[in-house]
Scaffold this active site. Structure first.
Site, PDB file in Angstrom:
ATOM      1  N   HIS A   1       0.815  -1.218   0.000  1.00 58.06           N
ATOM      2  CA  HIS A   1       0.000   0.000   0.000  1.00 58.06           C
ATOM      3  C   HIS A   1       0.845   1.263   0.000  1.00 58.06           C
ATOM      4  CE1 HIS A   1      -3.681  -2.371   1.792  1.00 58.06           C
ATOM      5  NE2 HIS A   1      -3.452  -2.631   0.523  1.00 58.06           N
TER       6      HIS A   1
ATOM      7  N   GLY B   1      -1.894  -9.532  12.447  1.00 59.51           N
ATOM      8  CA  GLY B   1      -2.678  -8.302  12.576  1.00 59.51           C
ATOM      9  C   GLY B   1      -3.398  -7.870  11.315  1.00 59.51           C
TER      10      GLY B   1
ATOM     11  N   SER C   1      -7.199  -8.203   9.217  1.00 63.67           N
ATOM     12  CA  SER C   1      -8.586  -8.634   9.379  1.00 63.67           C
ATOM     13  C   SER C   1      -9.024  -9.591   8.265  1.00 63.67           C
ATOM     14  CB  SER C   1      -9.512  -7.428   9.359  1.00 63.67           C
ATOM     15  OG  SER C   1      -9.471  -6.846   8.073  1.00 63.67           O
TER      16      SER C   1
HETATM   17  P1  NAD Z   1      -7.080  -4.644   9.026  1.00 66.00           P
HETATM   18  O1  NAD Z   1      -8.366  -4.772   8.322  1.00 66.00           O
HETATM   19  O2  NAD Z   1      -5.992  -5.505   8.543  1.00 66.00           O
HETATM   20  O3  NAD Z   1      -7.422  -4.909  10.602  1.00 66.00           O
HETATM   21  C1  NAD Z   1      -6.541  -4.868  11.653  1.00 66.00           C
HETATM   22  C2  NAD Z   1      -6.401  -6.247  12.313  1.00 66.00           C
HETATM   23  O4  NAD Z   1      -5.450  -6.134  13.366  1.00 66.00           O
HETATM   24  C3  NAD Z   1      -7.683  -6.810  12.930  1.00 66.00           C
HETATM   25  O5  NAD Z   1      -7.823  -8.165  12.559  1.00 66.00           O
HETATM   26  C4  NAD Z   1      -7.437  -6.712  14.451  1.00 66.00           C
HETATM   27  O6  NAD Z   1      -8.070  -7.740  15.182  1.00 66.00           O
HETATM   28  C5  NAD Z   1      -5.929  -6.870  14.484  1.00 66.00           C
HETATM   29  N1  NAD Z   1      -5.274  -6.320  15.670  1.00 66.00           N
HETATM   30  C6  NAD Z   1      -5.649  -5.268  16.453  1.00 66.00           C
HETATM   31  N2  NAD Z   1      -4.733  -5.063  17.416  1.00 66.00           N
HETATM   32  C7  NAD Z   1      -3.761  -6.003  17.247  1.00 66.00           C
HETATM   33  C8  NAD Z   1      -2.534  -6.301  17.905  1.00 66.00           C
HETATM   34  N3  NAD Z   1      -2.127  -5.579  18.958  1.00 66.00           N
HETATM   35  N4  NAD Z   1      -1.783  -7.327  17.454  1.00 66.00           N
HETATM   36  C9  NAD Z   1      -2.184  -8.072  16.387  1.00 66.00           C
HETATM   37  N5  NAD Z   1      -3.333  -7.828  15.727  1.00 66.00           N
HETATM   38  C10 NAD Z   1      -4.101  -6.806  16.143  1.00 66.00           C
HETATM   39  O7  NAD Z   1      -6.535  -3.222   8.974  1.00 66.00           O
HETATM   40  P2  NAD Z   1      -7.298  -1.815   8.966  1.00 66.00           P
HETATM   41  O8  NAD Z   1      -7.113  -1.205  10.295  1.00 66.00           O
HETATM   42  O9  NAD Z   1      -8.683  -1.928   8.421  1.00 66.00           O
HETATM   43  O10 NAD Z   1      -6.438  -1.023   7.908  1.00 66.00           O
HETATM   44  C11 NAD Z   1      -6.721  -1.081   6.531  1.00 66.00           C
HETATM   45  C12 NAD Z   1      -5.520  -0.623   5.765  1.00 66.00           C
HETATM   46  O11 NAD Z   1      -5.173   0.707   6.187  1.00 66.00           O
HETATM   47  C13 NAD Z   1      -4.283  -1.431   6.055  1.00 66.00           C
HETATM   48  O12 NAD Z   1      -4.214  -2.535   5.223  1.00 66.00           O
HETATM   49  C14 NAD Z   1      -3.176  -0.412   5.802  1.00 66.00           C
HETATM   50  O13 NAD Z   1      -2.952  -0.275   4.429  1.00 66.00           O
HETATM   51  C15 NAD Z   1      -3.772   0.876   6.298  1.00 66.00           C
HETATM   52  N6  NAD Z   1      -3.355   1.153   7.690  1.00 66.00           N
HETATM   53  C16 NAD Z   1      -2.016   1.206   7.944  1.00 66.00           C
HETATM   54  C17 NAD Z   1      -1.596   1.433   9.241  1.00 66.00           C
HETATM   55  C18 NAD Z   1      -0.109   1.475   9.498  1.00 66.00           C
HETATM   56  O14 NAD Z   1       0.666   1.736   8.564  1.00 66.00           O
HETATM   57  N7  NAD Z   1       0.322   1.209  10.729  1.00 66.00           N
HETATM   58  C19 NAD Z   1      -2.519   1.606  10.274  1.00 66.00           C
HETATM   59  C20 NAD Z   1      -3.890   1.567   9.963  1.00 66.00           C
HETATM   60  C21 NAD Z   1      -4.292   1.317   8.663  1.00 66.00           C
END
Ligand code: NAD
Length: 276
Positions: free
Chosen positions: A125, A216, A218
């Protein structure tokens, strides 16, 4: 809930036996670094609807009709990433390279895997730290300090008069119009194609690996979420690390910072003696 010891032992056996591993990470791997996920109950999409904030067209429209909200949204995305540091989950993933050939395939835009020392990282991404043309040609990289300063000014911009002008001026190193046309963060928003060559290399790594650890994610962000299943259909064992129920050969229930160090230790011990 405590990590299931038999599930951990099974996952550790598969990991120890593997020659090539793909670690496929999503927003959850960085949650314990203070970067919120988007999709959870308290996630960003609850406050900032994707149709207005997750496409380039939606963002331009929001800038014109509600510039204060745009500044607020940009602050909410930029600030946690700008000030984040890798957590124990990133560290365990980087440590895995001592034992086995590892490709990290990430949906994240926060550059924390590279910062912790993972050497092969495919960013599906894009990256919040890269500034690119609309065709994806990278023009320059920003550092965390530049993003932090920008985020601090954005917070003030959202509350003041002339919010649009203040916001555009504040983010001018990241997005704007220059001699080569429009430039912007090198990010994949809803409806965009995934980054190349990362996407093609990720397919190849998934087809060739013996073990895929999904951390991590979904499994709802398509098409990226299909890759672990692609690895599984090509014969790899699929291990999911997530507090929420996940479809995999084995699900290790817990957070990335708890489970990943435990998994690497169970597979290879604490000392770091390479087995391959
Ligand atoms: P996602 O749909 O992949 O969901 C997040 C997943 O992380 C869920 O399954 C949740 O249960 C799990 N989770 C929560 N806390 C956790 C932990 N401490 N350890 C392990 N797993 C944990 O992601 P999203 O939030 O819908 O984001 C969508 C897209 O947005 C991502 O694919 C990414 O491209 C972008 N995004 C990036 C970041 C980043 O760069 N850190 C953060 C948020 C979103």
């Amino acid at each position: 809930m405590a990590l299931d010891p038999s599930a951990l032992a099974q996952a550790a056996d598969w990991l120890r036996a593997a020659r090539r591993v793909v670690v496929f990470t999503g927003a959850g791997v960085s949650a314990e670094s203070g970067i919120p996920t988007f999709r959870d109950a308290e996630g960003l999409w609850q406050r900032f609807p994707p149709e207005r904030f997750a496409t380039w067209r939606g963002l331009v429209r929001t800038a014109l009709v509600a510039p204060g909200q745009l500044a607020e949204f940009l602050y909410e995305v930029l600030h946690p990433i700008a000030v984040a540091a890798p957590n124990a989950g990133h560290a365990a993933i980087a440590r895995l390279e001592q034992f086995v050939d590892v490709t990290v395939v990430t949906q994240n835009i926060d550059a924390l895997h590279q910062e912790e020392g993972s050497t092969t990282v495919l960013e599906l991404h894009g990256s919040l730290f890269e500034v690119a043309t609309r065709r994806g040609r990278v023009l320059r990289r920003l550092d965390r300090a530049a993003l932090t300063a920008m985020a601090d000014r954005l917070r003030r911009a959202s509350r003041r008069r002339f919010a649009l002008l203040r916001t555009l001026w504040t983010v001018r190193k990241l997005a704007g119009v220059g001699l080569r046309g429009i430039y912007r963060p090198n990010l994949v928003l809803f409806g965009d194609a995934l980054c190349e060559p990362a996407w093609t290399h990720a397919h190849t790594a998934c087809k060739q690996c013996d073990c895929c650890i999904q951390v991590g994610c979904s499994q709802a962000v398509l098409p990226a979420a299909l890759l672990p299943w692609e690895a599984q259909s090509a014969g790899a064992k699929l291990i999911a690390v997530d507090p929420a129920a996940s479809v995999a050969d084995v699900w290790l229930q817990g957070t990335a910072a708890e489970v990943m160090p435990a998994l690497v230790q169970a597979a290879f011990g604490a000392t770091g003696n390479a087995q391959h």
